[in-house]
Design an enzyme around this catalytic site. Structure first.
Site, PDB file in Angstrom:
ATOM      1  N   ASN A  18     -13.627 -43.318 -70.001  1.00 63.86           N
ATOM      2  CA  ASN A  18     -13.534 -41.980 -70.613  1.00 63.86           C
ATOM      3  C   ASN A  18     -13.711 -42.082 -72.127  1.00 63.86           C
ATOM      4  O   ASN A  18     -14.360 -41.243 -72.750  1.00 63.86           O
ATOM      5  CB  ASN A  18     -12.205 -41.324 -70.248  1.00 63.86           C
ATOM      6  CG  ASN A  18     -12.228 -40.733 -68.842  1.00 63.86           C
ATOM      7  OD1 ASN A  18     -12.832 -39.703 -68.609  1.00 63.86           O
ATOM      8  ND2 ASN A  18     -11.598 -41.409 -67.910  1.00 63.86           N
ATOM      9  N   HIS A 105      -6.951 -36.046 -65.766  1.00 62.59           N
ATOM     10  CA  HIS A 105      -6.327 -36.524 -64.529  1.00 62.59           C
ATOM     11  C   HIS A 105      -7.347 -36.423 -63.392  1.00 62.59           C
ATOM     12  O   HIS A 105      -8.028 -35.381 -63.281  1.00 62.59           O
ATOM     13  CB  HIS A 105      -5.065 -35.705 -64.205  1.00 62.59           C
ATOM     14  CG  HIS A 105      -4.382 -36.165 -62.956  1.00 62.59           C
ATOM     15  ND1 HIS A 105      -3.577 -37.295 -62.925  1.00 62.59           N
ATOM     16  CD2 HIS A 105      -4.414 -35.674 -61.696  1.00 62.59           C
ATOM     17  CE1 HIS A 105      -3.139 -37.463 -61.680  1.00 62.59           C
ATOM     18  NE2 HIS A 105      -3.637 -36.505 -60.927  1.00 62.59           N
TER      19      HIS A 105
END
Ligand code: GRF
Length: 188
Positions: A18, A105
């Site tokens: 990420n 998430h």
């Protein structure tokens, strides 16, 4: 040219894909509004550390979340991005940065989230549940676990022969997409 860009600090604990998605979006020019001031890693062996080093981004290894606040006050970032960060942040930290911390998430919150639901455990839970749809969520971080206001979600189909590992790879691609879009929305 970083004048006028919003400074962000990215917190990691693992592979850092990420983080890499943010780096790539900035370097390709598609994410124009932010610059990465600092990467804070909770794990001295995290592969994500090498991503920061390779891109000349200041890196701090801080295992104890209680020590992060003093480090952050030096950098004065306006937005904190938890990107695969696995430690629980102290309440004082949340109070000081309320509304300026976001987390990615790998499920459609409020499903398959909360204490103990991280990494592969999330996808194992999705497979076991028989859900045909999962996805990823970016949300503001509050004092709960995965309970803050949702910023952006995107669905991912669960396919017949999916294992948790196969599903994780498909969801991870969507995480990278929505994380960049969420940063663009909040970093104004
Ligand atoms: C990702 O599934 C992310 O959602 C979760 O940790 C996994 C690894 O993220 N929080 P990264 O590759 O370290 O960014």
């Amino acid at each position: 040219m970083t004048k006028g860009k919003i400074g962000i600090t990215v917190l990691i604990s693992g592979g850092g894909t990420n983080l890499q998605a943010i780096i790539d979006a900035i370097e390709s020019g598609s994410l124009k509004t932010v610059k990465i001031d600092h990467v804070i890693s909770s794990n001295e062996n995290a592969y994500g550390n090498s991503r920061a080093i390779k891109h000349n981004i200041p890196l701090s290894i801080i295992k104890n979340p209680d020590e992060i606040l003093s480090e952050l006050r030096k950098t004065k970032s306006e937005l904190l991005v938890l990107a695969g960060y696995l430690k629980v942040l102290p309440p004082l930290f949340i109070e000081e940065y309320e509304g300026k911390i976001i987390n990615i998430h790998p499920s459609l919150i409020p499903k398959h989230c909360g204490k103990g639901f991280y990494g592969m455990k999330v996808h194992e839970s999705v497979i076991e549940s028989g859900d045909k749809i999962t996805g990823a969520t970016v949300h503001f971080v509050d004092k709960g676990v995965d309970t803050g206001e949702i910023i952006l979600q995107r669905e991912v189909f669960v396919l017949e022969n999916d294992t948790a590992e196969i599903l994780a790879k498909r969801v991870l691609k969507i995480e990278h997409e929505i994380l960049i879009e969420a940063i663009e929305r909040v970093a104004i």
